[in-house]
Design a protein around this motif. Structure first.
Motif, PDB file in Angstrom:
ATOM      1  N   UNK A 172       0.923  -1.646  -0.264  1.00 39.06           N
ATOM      2  CA  UNK A 172       0.304   0.042  -0.484  1.00 39.06           C
ATOM      3  C   UNK A 172       0.881   1.195  -0.681  1.00 39.06           C
ATOM      4  N   UNK A 173       0.473   2.419  -0.656  1.00 38.55           N
ATOM      5  CA  UNK A 173       1.944   3.705  -0.733  1.00 38.55           C
ATOM      6  C   UNK A 173       1.138   4.341   0.340  1.00 38.55           C
ATOM      7  N   UNK A 174       2.499   4.643   0.538  1.00 39.40           N
ATOM      8  CA  UNK A 174       2.216   5.530   2.075  1.00 39.40           C
ATOM      9  C   UNK A 174       2.813   7.467   1.575  1.00 39.40           C
ATOM     10  N   UNK A 175       2.064   8.524   1.605  1.00 37.35           N
ATOM     11  CA  UNK A 175       2.462  10.306   0.954  1.00 37.35           C
ATOM     12  C   UNK A 175       1.940  11.327   1.914  1.00 37.35           C
ATOM     13  N   UNK A 176       2.447  11.623   2.923  1.00 38.37           N
ATOM     14  CA  UNK A 176       2.141  12.532   3.913  1.00 38.37           C
ATOM     15  C   UNK A 176       1.458  14.232   3.530  1.00 38.37           C
ATOM     16  N   UNK A 177       1.802  13.911   2.087  1.00 36.48           N
ATOM     17  CA  UNK A 177       1.404  15.364   1.134  1.00 36.48           C
ATOM     18  C   UNK A 177      -0.272  14.937   0.685  1.00 36.48           C
ATOM     19  N   UNK A 178      -0.749  13.478   1.029  1.00 37.06           N
ATOM     20  CA  UNK A 178      -2.356  12.927   0.637  1.00 37.06           C
ATOM     21  C   UNK A 178      -3.057  13.964   1.984  1.00 37.06           C
ATOM     22  N   UNK A 179      -4.244  14.583   0.673  1.00 38.74           N
ATOM     23  CA  UNK A 179      -4.931  15.013   1.862  1.00 38.74           C
ATOM     24  C   UNK A 179      -6.434  14.216   2.082  1.00 38.74           C
ATOM     25  N   UNK A 180      -6.676  13.836   3.261  1.00 38.52           N
ATOM     26  CA  UNK A 180      -7.760  12.903   3.761  1.00 38.52           C
ATOM     27  C   UNK A 180      -9.081  13.288   3.645  1.00 38.52           C
ATOM     28  N   UNK A 181      -9.236  14.484   4.145  1.00 40.35           N
ATOM     29  CA  UNK A 181     -10.413  15.012   5.054  1.00 40.35           C
ATOM     30  C   UNK A 181     -11.684  15.038   3.866  1.00 40.35           C
ATOM     31  N   UNK A 182     -12.769  14.705   4.917  1.00 36.13           N
ATOM     32  CA  UNK A 182     -13.730  15.054   3.715  1.00 36.13           C
ATOM     33  C   UNK A 182     -13.986  13.912   2.757  1.00 36.13           C
ATOM     34  N   UNK A 183     -13.259  12.883   2.899  1.00 37.78           N
ATOM     35  CA  UNK A 183     -13.107  11.520   1.549  1.00 37.78           C
ATOM     36  C   UNK A 183     -13.914  10.611   2.254  1.00 37.78           C
ATOM     37  N   UNK A 184     -14.099   9.488   1.257  1.00 35.37           N
ATOM     38  CA  UNK A 184     -14.704   8.805   1.833  1.00 35.37           C
ATOM     39  C   UNK A 184     -13.780   6.829   1.635  1.00 35.37           C
ATOM     40  N   UNK A 185     -13.491   6.562   2.538  1.00 36.71           N
ATOM     41  CA  UNK A 185     -12.051   5.922   2.475  1.00 36.71           C
ATOM     42  C   UNK A 185     -12.807   4.373   3.026  1.00 36.71           C
ATOM     43  N   UNK A 186     -11.609   2.994   3.109  1.00 38.21           N
ATOM     44  CA  UNK A 186     -11.934   2.006   2.816  1.00 38.21           C
ATOM     45  C   UNK A 186     -11.192   1.213   3.684  1.00 38.21           C
ATOM     46  N   UNK A 187     -12.145   0.305   4.648  1.00 39.46           N
ATOM     47  CA  UNK A 187     -11.294  -0.089   5.601  1.00 39.46           C
ATOM     48  C   UNK A 187     -11.527  -1.673   5.448  1.00 39.46           C
ATOM     49  N   UNK A 188     -10.598  -2.368   6.336  1.00 43.77           N
ATOM     50  CA  UNK A 188     -11.251  -3.754   5.771  1.00 43.77           C
ATOM     51  C   UNK A 188     -10.278  -4.659   6.948  1.00 43.77           C
ATOM     52  N   UNK A 189     -10.785  -5.871   7.369  1.00 42.89           N
ATOM     53  CA  UNK A 189     -10.349  -6.197   8.534  1.00 42.89           C
ATOM     54  C   UNK A 189     -11.530  -7.753   8.768  1.00 42.89           C
ATOM     55  N   UNK A 190     -10.899  -8.914   9.181  1.00 46.89           N
ATOM     56  CA  UNK A 190     -11.237 -10.003  10.298  1.00 46.89           C
ATOM     57  C   UNK A 190     -12.333  -9.432  11.466  1.00 46.89           C
ATOM     58  N   UNK A 191     -12.369  -8.911  12.113  1.00 50.39           N
ATOM     59  CA  UNK A 191     -12.871  -8.204  13.452  1.00 50.39           C
ATOM     60  C   UNK A 191     -14.341  -8.557  13.482  1.00 50.39           C
ATOM     61  N   UNK A 192     -14.537  -8.507  14.672  1.00 48.56           N
ATOM     62  CA  UNK A 192     -16.078  -8.981  15.262  1.00 48.56           C
ATOM     63  C   UNK A 192     -17.036  -7.719  14.537  1.00 48.56           C
ATOM     64  N   UNK A 193     -18.156  -8.929  13.971  1.00 46.68           N
ATOM     65  CA  UNK A 193     -19.279  -7.786  12.641  1.00 46.68           C
ATOM     66  C   UNK A 193     -20.269  -6.992  13.258  1.00 46.68           C
ATOM     67  N   UNK A 194     -19.803  -6.893  15.444  1.00 45.21           N
ATOM     68  CA  UNK A 194     -20.715  -5.991  15.899  1.00 45.21           C
ATOM     69  C   UNK A 194     -20.563  -5.798  17.655  1.00 45.21           C
ATOM     70  N   UNK A 195     -20.662  -4.746  18.111  1.00 42.92           N
ATOM     71  CA  UNK A 195     -19.791  -4.356  19.447  1.00 42.92           C
ATOM     72  C   UNK A 195     -20.622  -6.001  20.235  1.00 42.92           C
TER      73      UNK A 195
END
Length: 371
Positions: free
Chosen positions: A235-258
């Protein structure tokens, strides 16, 4: 510490045009692809050279009694799961007669099927290779038993980025990593060629276990990835990428609910909105953190939509954002903590990766590793 809340939404579809969630799971579990029965030969392999398809025969007499039926059929066994011929598997480029895969440009998904699941919302299962940088971290327990622990991301063929809280009390010998691009969570010992031991664990020197400030760590692998499977990428890293007010993705094998007691055996993904630090602080002050809570500069936040979140077990996972340039993804966050999971107007908190870019680069220099 967090993971992912996702809900499977089944949809009617026809294979090779739109693959629904049900068929995607069937394909992954059986190492096959959903096709019309007449596109599968009598030996159970997909026809790719056109033989017998110039004038399709809509006869059901040749289909196997053992056929695995896919969804979307108009009649029974119209669509079945058919195998790939061995010689038609992905061929690896060779160098000096030795099979070797080159990693793509960072941030590029590597799905095995060039089709995206059509969904009314973001809550869906990914395809194999869609998150080729995701690393499953395992921890050794009593009797030498290895158990899934948390998540990291491959930022270099020999380096996994994760949260410091993930490895706070661990030594390198206590952990193993698997990066293979598959959505199924595997177990240690199932395919040892995809497993990696650690040589070093490097936590940020200012990490605070109480507040989770500076929640960043680097795992230096004993052996690099890149030569074993076409489903792996960094995955790329870049300190100059603006992330505010975007729609981004996260993925995982964690619990489906609290309230769930088990992690998911299949990778799940969710799309989340990101916010400014001021908005993050405003929303978090309305939780049990209280009206005086200070949102630390090492954090960012994402989420706040009901039923959509990372959750317990997703700790250390990557929050990635599209750039709009050649479908490249950049990591902007590391799953840190949250107030329960998936509550409306309550975002999840992530380590702000851009803030640590210089530290990451400088820390890797003694290992002769450059990003």
């Amino acid at each position: 510490m967090k993971v992912l809340i996702l809900f499977l939404v089944a949809k009617t579809c026809f294979c090779l045009e739109v693959v629904n969630n049900v068929n995607s799971i069937i394909e992954k579990q059986n190492d096959c692809a959903c096709v019309f029965y007449y596109q599968c030969d009598k030996e159970g392999f997909i026809i790719t050279n056109g033989i017998g398809l110039v004038e399709p025969r809509f006869s059901t007499s040749s289909k196997s009694d053992q056929a695995i039926t896919c969804s979307g059929s108009r009649f029974e066994n119209e669509i079945i799961c058919c195998k790939f011929k061995p010689e038609e598997a992905v061929k690896l480029p060779t160098t000096n007669n030795t099979k070797k895969i080159k990693l793509l440009q960072c941030g590029k998904p590597r799905p095995t099927i060039n089709i995206r699941i059509s969904a009314a919302d973001e809550n869906e299962f990914p395809l194999d290779g869609e998150f080729p940088w995701i690393a499953a971290i395992y921890k050794k327990h009593s009797n030498n038993h290895w158990k899934y622990h948390k998540i990291g991301s491959l930022i270099h063929p020999r380096v996994v980025l994760t949260g410091a809280h993930v490895v706070a009390s661990s030594k390198p010998k206590d952990l193993k990593v698997i990066v293979n691009g598959k959505i199924e969570l595997q177990q240690i010992g199932f395919n040892t060629i995809q497993e990696r031991n650690l040589t070093r664990i490097i936590k940020h020197p200012k990490f605070s276990s109480g507040t989770l400030y500076n929640d960043v760590a680097l795992l230096i692998l004993e052996k690099e990835y890149g030569s074993m499977t076409p489903l792996i990428n960094t995955i790329c890293l870049n300190p100059d990428i603006s992330f505010e007010n975007k729609r981004c993705l996260v993925a995982g094998w964690g619990k489906i609910s609290q309230t769930s007691s088990k992690i998911s055996n299949v990778l799940r993904k969710v799309e989340l909105p990101t916010h400014s630090p001021e908005k993050c602080q405003e929303m978090l002050r309305k939780t049990r953190l209280g009206p005086r809570y200070h949102f630390h500069e090492s954090f960012m936040c994402a989420g706040g939509e009901e039923g959509k979140d990372s959750c317990k077990g997703d700790g250390g996972g990557a929050l990635v954002c599209p750039t709009g340039i050649n479908d490249t993804m950049y990591q902007v966050g590391i799953v840190a903590f949250g107030i329960n999971c998936g509550q409306k107007n309550v975002p999840g908190v992530y380590a702000n990766v851009g803030k640590f870019y210089v530290w990451i680069v400088e820390t890797l220099k003694p290992f002769e590793i450059s990003l």
